[in-house]
Write an enzyme that holds these catalytic residues in place. Structure first.
Site, PDB file in Angstrom:
ATOM      1  N   GLY A 239      -6.745 -19.245  -8.773  1.00  0.00           N
ATOM      2  CA  GLY A 239      -8.192 -19.112  -8.759  1.00  0.00           C
ATOM      3  C   GLY A 239      -8.803 -18.094  -7.839  1.00  0.00           C
ATOM      4  CD  GLU A 274      -0.323 -24.288 -10.619  1.00  0.00           C
ATOM      5  OE1 GLU A 274      -1.415 -24.132 -11.206  1.00  0.00           O
ATOM      6  OE2 GLU A 274       0.359 -25.319 -10.717  1.00  0.00           O
ATOM      7  N   PRO A 275      -1.066 -18.592  -8.222  1.00  0.00           N
ATOM      8  CG  PRO A 275      -0.415 -16.920  -6.717  1.00  0.00           C
ATOM      9  CD  PRO A 275      -0.138 -18.351  -7.109  1.00  0.00           C
ATOM     10  CE1 TYR A 317     -13.226 -16.194 -20.774  1.00  0.00           C
ATOM     11  CE2 TYR A 317     -12.072 -14.139 -20.348  1.00  0.00           C
ATOM     12  CZ  TYR A 317     -12.060 -15.469 -20.724  1.00  0.00           C
ATOM     13  OH  TYR A 317     -10.857 -16.053 -21.033  1.00  0.00           O
ATOM     14  CB  CYS A 345     -15.739  -4.110 -38.257  1.00  0.00           C
ATOM     15  SG  CYS A 345     -14.872  -2.660 -38.836  1.00  0.00           S
ATOM     16  CD  GLU A 346     -16.021  -9.533 -34.183  1.00  0.00           C
ATOM     17  OE1 GLU A 346     -16.809 -10.072 -33.374  1.00  0.00           O
ATOM     18  OE2 GLU A 346     -14.982 -10.061 -34.576  1.00  0.00           O
TER      19      GLU A 346
HETATM   20  N1  LLP Z   1      -3.083 -22.714 -12.579  1.00  0.00           N
HETATM   21  C1  LLP Z   1      -3.714 -23.281 -13.621  1.00  0.00           C
HETATM   22  C2  LLP Z   1      -3.500 -24.683 -13.913  1.00  0.00           C
HETATM   23  C3  LLP Z   1      -4.596 -22.499 -14.404  1.00  0.00           C
HETATM   24  O1  LLP Z   1      -5.235 -23.052 -15.434  1.00  0.00           O
HETATM   25  C4  LLP Z   1      -4.792 -21.127 -14.101  1.00  0.00           C
HETATM   26  C5  LLP Z   1      -5.684 -20.290 -14.900  1.00  0.00           C
HETATM   27  C6  LLP Z   1      -4.077 -20.582 -13.016  1.00  0.00           C
HETATM   28  C7  LLP Z   1      -3.243 -21.410 -12.265  1.00  0.00           C
HETATM   29  C8  LLP Z   1      -4.200 -19.148 -12.622  1.00  0.00           C
HETATM   30  O2  LLP Z   1      -5.505 -18.837 -12.222  1.00  0.00           O
HETATM   31  P1  LLP Z   1      -5.833 -17.418 -11.556  1.00  0.00           P
HETATM   32  O3  LLP Z   1      -5.131 -17.364 -10.220  1.00  0.00           O
HETATM   33  O4  LLP Z   1      -5.333 -16.362 -12.464  1.00  0.00           O
HETATM   34  O5  LLP Z   1      -7.307 -17.417 -11.428  1.00  0.00           O
HETATM   35  N2  LLP Z   1      -8.754 -15.784 -19.278  1.00  0.00           N
HETATM   36  C9  LLP Z   1      -9.652 -15.913 -18.140  1.00  0.00           C
HETATM   37  C10 LLP Z   1      -8.995 -16.680 -17.012  1.00  0.00           C
HETATM   38  C11 LLP Z   1      -8.500 -18.034 -17.434  1.00  0.00           C
HETATM   39  C12 LLP Z   1      -7.775 -18.767 -16.334  1.00  0.00           C
HETATM   40  C13 LLP Z   1      -7.130 -19.989 -16.855  1.00  0.00           C
HETATM   41  N3  LLP Z   1      -6.354 -20.722 -15.900  1.00  0.00           N
HETATM   42  C14 LLP Z   1     -10.099 -14.527 -17.703  1.00  0.00           C
HETATM   43  O6  LLP Z   1      -9.683 -13.544 -18.310  1.00  0.00           O
HETATM   44  O7  LLP Z   1     -10.904 -14.411 -16.784  1.00  0.00           O
END
Ligand code: LLP
Length: 421
Positions: A239, A274-275, A317, A345-346
């Site tokens: 996150g 979990e980055p 987004y 085409c959007e």
């Molecule tokens: N752990 C879990 C359980 C998750 O659901 C996610 C992301 C992560 C770790 C990794 O999160 P990060 O460190 O990358 O923020 N497609 C969207 C982002 C969706 C994230 C979903 N879960 C975008 O392009 O912004």
């Protein structure tokens, strides 16, 4: 921090000129930097080292085998959310004991795979999922190592579509229902209840929501301890955001680690994370060629050969991605405001509106920045466009780590029924 810079008027990835890659591989193309991946992983892992847990790269952010192998060699684990991602992580060389399986809906087959591989932890998100996992584990004569993902009901800014830690979101076990869920989990003989997991959202630019969530996790760990349920592991999820725009102020990993220390550091639990984006985001560019400049009555459109199917974040987004020309702009040259659009085409196939850029012409190359996370992994073949190839750069060498499919390959899984033959 990244390794894409101009040198003698040309944009380089580390020591390789981007236009040389395009010459060899064609456009559009995703380009990743080993040095950037390495640095981001190390800075984050060093910050959390004292907590003795795993740093599991979120494979959903970049599922390329070579990227994951690069990280695995540095000691990264993998956070996977499907049987497919689990297989990718294993194929990339991530040891099973460094894999965490997250996600709100695992199938029986995926649970079987996870148990057969002997992964580190399965994060369970509901009571029925606990029951199914128990059943699957008992049938195999093993105990499943589990953490319960709790939903701390904390808002974490970012885009509504990527906020996960509010009670109206589908994720995790409701904060208030967690103690009962733990008691139930501990009564199931097929489960080995190890810990608690939390993930409140993505692209979070502020430490306060993390602190709020971690304090709730702390309360839960202490409450369970008083109840005779002793957890040894905490999983913080991912996150932490990355700067998409100049001036975006994102707290660096050591500041995040300080919050972890002050909220959870004294509990005696190992702490994993979990980055995804933080590691891979700035380590990738999507390079695209300008096809046409079209003068509309109120806008100037730069029509490029990449489209929303290749990088969906702006369409999905309203996400901002920096755009830079591959040929270094002449200092002081006047800019033009372009709508940068793809050929799909959007109307949503728009990467940027009224973006000031140096004058562009057909054949020029541009690069979308911060495309290493949730870029290639979210791409599709919409409009029967082939998936964009991926290139990994390491110093002065580069390799195609996923090639562009042929049209035959794109159609290979389809068949016409005999009654239409
Ligand atoms: N752990 C879990 C359980 C998750 O659901 C996610 C992301 C992560 C770790 C990794 O999160 P990060 O460190 O990358 O923020 N497609 C969207 C982002 C969706 C994230 C979903 N879960 C975008 O392009 O912004």
């Amino acid at each position: 921090m990244h390794h894409f810079h101009y040198r003698n008027g040309r944009l380089y990835a580390e020591d390789v000129a981007i236009d040389d890659i395009v010459q060899a591989v064609g456009s559009p193309v995703y380009i990743y930097s080993t040095a950037t991946l390495t640095r981001h992983f190390q800075v984050f892992a060093d910050s959390l080292k004292e907590f003795g847990g795993l740093v599991c790269f979120a494979v959903k952010s970049n599922g390329n085998t070579a990227v994951i192998r690069t990280l695995a060699r540095l000691g990264a684990g993998a956070d996977v959310v499907s049987g497919g991602e689990l297989m990718v992580a294993r194929a990339a060389g991530v040891p099973a004991e460094r894999i965490i399986f997250s996600g709100v809906g695992k199938t029986r087959a995926e649970m079987e795979l996870a148990l057969d591989e002997g992964i580190h932890q399965i994060n369970v998100e509901s009571v029925p999922e606990l029951d199914l996992l128990n059943e699957v584990a008992l049938a195999r004569g093993v105990k499943a190592p589990v953490a319960l993902r709790v939903n701390p009901d904390v808002g974490a800014g970012g885009h509504a579509k990527i906020t996960t830690g509010k009670k109206e979101n589908k994720f995790g076990i409701d904060w208030t229902a967690a103690p009962a869920a733990y008691r139930h989990a501990c009564s199931l003989p097929g489960l080995d209840v190890k810990g608690v997991a939390v993930h409140i959202g993505s692209q979070i630019a502020d430490l306060q929501p993390f602190e709020d969530a971690f304090l709730r996790v702390r309360d839960l760990v202490l409450m369970l301890r008083a109840d005779g349920i002793s957890l040894s592991r905490i999983d913080l999820g991912g996150g932490l955001g990355v700067p998409y725009e100049d001036g975006n102020d994102i707290p660096p990993p050591p500041e995040y680690a300080a919050i972890v220390r002050s909220t959870l550091g004294d509990l005696g639990c190992s702490i994993s994370a979990e980055p995804g984006r933080l590691i891979a985001g700035n380590a990738g560019l999507l390079v695209s060629e300008v096809m046409f400049i079209k003068e509309g009555s109120t806008r100037t459109f730069a029509i490029v050969d990449a489209a929303m199917n290749d990088l969906v974040r702006p369409a999905m987004y309203e996400a901002f991605h920096g755009i830079i020309p591959v040929a270094e702009p002449v200092p002081g040259e006047a800019t033009i405001d372009y709508d940068v659009v793809g050929p799909v085409c959007e109307t949503g196939d728009t990467f940027a509106k009224q973006r000031p850029l140096p004058p562009l012409k057909a054949g020029d190359l541009i690069a979308f920045k911060t495309a290493g996370a949730y870029g290639a992994t979210m791409s599709s073949q919409y409009n029967a466009r082939p998936l964009v190839p991926e290139v990994l750069v390491d110093g002065n060498r580069f390799a195609v780590v996923r090639r562009r499919p042929t049209f035959e390959e794109m159609r290979a899984l389809e068949q016409v029924p005999e009654w239409l033959a």
